[in-house]
Design an enzyme around this catalytic site. Structure first.
Site, mmCIF file in Angstrom:
data_model
loop_
_atom_site.group_PDB
_atom_site.id
_atom_site.type_symbol
_atom_site.label_atom_id
_atom_site.label_comp_id
_atom_site.label_asym_id
_atom_site.label_seq_id
_atom_site.Cartn_x
_atom_site.Cartn_y
_atom_site.Cartn_z
ATOM 1 N N GLY A 27 -9.177 6.652 5.030
ATOM 2 C CA GLY A 27 -10.021 7.841 4.876
ATOM 3 C C GLY A 27 -9.312 9.091 5.341
ATOM 4 O O GLY A 27 -8.095 9.118 5.479
ATOM 5 N N ASN A 28 -10.109 10.160 5.552
ATOM 6 C CA ASN A 28 -9.560 11.478 5.889
ATOM 7 C C ASN A 28 -8.491 11.862 4.858
ATOM 8 O O ASN A 28 -7.365 12.196 5.188
ATOM 9 C CB ASN A 28 -8.994 11.475 7.321
ATOM 10 C CG ASN A 28 -8.826 12.898 7.840
ATOM 11 O OD1 ASN A 28 -7.794 13.278 8.347
ATOM 12 N ND2 ASN A 28 -9.858 13.703 7.686
ATOM 13 N N HIS A 33 -2.957 10.915 -0.628
ATOM 14 C CA HIS A 33 -3.774 9.748 -1.012
ATOM 15 C C HIS A 33 -4.219 9.863 -2.472
ATOM 16 O O HIS A 33 -4.203 8.897 -3.221
ATOM 17 C CB HIS A 33 -5.042 9.673 -0.158
ATOM 18 C CG HIS A 33 -4.814 9.437 1.302
ATOM 19 N ND1 HIS A 33 -5.050 10.393 2.256
ATOM 20 C CD2 HIS A 33 -4.406 8.331 1.963
ATOM 21 C CE1 HIS A 33 -4.784 9.899 3.449
ATOM 22 N NE2 HIS A 33 -4.393 8.650 3.308
ATOM 23 N N GLY A 148 2.179 4.369 -0.288
ATOM 24 C CA GLY A 148 3.060 5.532 -0.213
ATOM 25 C C GLY A 148 4.344 5.238 0.550
ATOM 26 O O GLY A 148 4.364 4.468 1.512
ATOM 27 N N SER A 187 -2.791 12.465 7.534
ATOM 28 C CA SER A 187 -4.093 12.752 8.144
ATOM 29 C C SER A 187 -3.907 13.285 9.565
ATOM 30 O O SER A 187 -4.701 14.090 10.045
ATOM 31 C CB SER A 187 -4.937 11.478 8.194
ATOM 32 O OG SER A 187 -5.141 11.009 6.880
#
Ligand code: PAF
Length: 285
Positions: A27-28, A33, A148, A187
């Site tokens: 998340g974030n 992403h 990634g 993040s």
């Protein structure tokens, strides 16, 4: 876009898919992403992203509790990026009982670099990624997952895990997304104050200098590299960073280069703390 929380909802939602394409996240979400999601879209017939902050990969003093949870905006970004399905398990969905069986990656790969400074990190990552793979790809003849290159060693651990367990999942690497000045998107950049944000680029600049110097010394790299790496660490330390490592390794196994290794075979990797924030980056040479 569907949002599901439990394994049974996920399996139901994926019933018609032959070859899901998957991006795992905590998340974030940022543009890095979303680029992985966009890369995953044409590779399968249903694009799935998971959002799960995985307790198992955090050490007790690390930022598990304060890790930003931004579920609503994350879902809006995923919808925009064309994601079909978000799997956002609660802790009890993924770990209904204490996770006593774990995937312990090969120490030769997982105990160096990140693994040296974050002991157990890759066991936590491999265990949750295996669980997510089982959740998303169960019953599928094939699947694809995009990870990634920013987390270079993590990508290698996952590739090796998939190979060793002969999972029918293709692992595809996504290029690191960078801000205009070259800072790798992360993040954890959100933790930086404005002065630290300006300074943060120095990690990538230090890797570029190290990479340049390593190539210039390619004829005697095993002898010359320790001094070059020490100089890179000292350079960052002099600017107020606390470097864990700045190093040049072989892309194939992340071990120190041997005589004859050169351009196309190497990667410079670094991790260093700036204030309270630990940043990592890398540069293929
Ligand atoms: O790279 C990450 O965000 C995490 O390590 C991952 C792969 C989602 C596992 O929790």
């Amino acid at each position: 876009m569907h949002i599901v929380h439990t394994l049974s909802e996920l399996r139901q939602a994926l019933q018609g898919a032959q070859r899901p394409s998957f991006v795992a996240t905590m998340g974030n979400l940022h543009a890095g992403h979303l680029a992985l999601v966009e890369q995953a879209r044409p590779l399968g017939d249903a694009t799935v992203a998971s959002i799960f902050v995985n307790r198992l990969q955090f050490l007790p003093h690390e930022d598990f509790d304060s890790y930003p949870r931004t579920f609503e905006p994350d879902c809006a970004k995923l919808r925009e990026a064309g994601c079909d399905l978000v799997f956002a398990p609660r802790e009890q969905d993924l770990y209904p009982e204490p996770q006593t069986f774990k995937v312990v990656p090969d120490a030769a790969l997982a105990d160096l670099l990140e693994g040296e400074f974050r002991p157990g990190f890759f066991t936590g990552v491999a265990t949750v990624v295996m669980k997510l793979f089982m959740a998303v790809f169960a019953g599928k003849a094939q699947g694809v997952a995009v990870f990634g290159k920013k987390d270079y060693q993590q990508l290698m651990v996952i590739r090796r895990m998939v190979r060793q367990f002969a999972l029918p999942i293709e692992i595809v690497a996504g290029e690191t997304r960078r801000a205009e000045d070259g800072l790798a998107l992360s993040s954890r950049n959100n933790y930086l104050n404005p002065a630290e944000r300006d300074e943060a680029l120095q990690l990538q600049l230090a890797l570029r200098t190290l990479a340049r110097d390593a190539l210039a010394a390619a004829h005697a790299l095993p002898d010359k590299l320790p001094a070059l790496e020490a100089a890179a660490r000292l350079g960052l330390a002099a600017r107020g960073w606390q470097p864990d490592y700045l190093t040049v390794r072989r892309r194939a196994d992340l071990l120190p280069p041997q005589t004859g290794d050169g351009a196309g075979q190497l990667v410079a990797l670094g991790a260093a703390r700036l204030g309270g924030t630990r940043l990592i980056d890398n540069l293929e040479i």
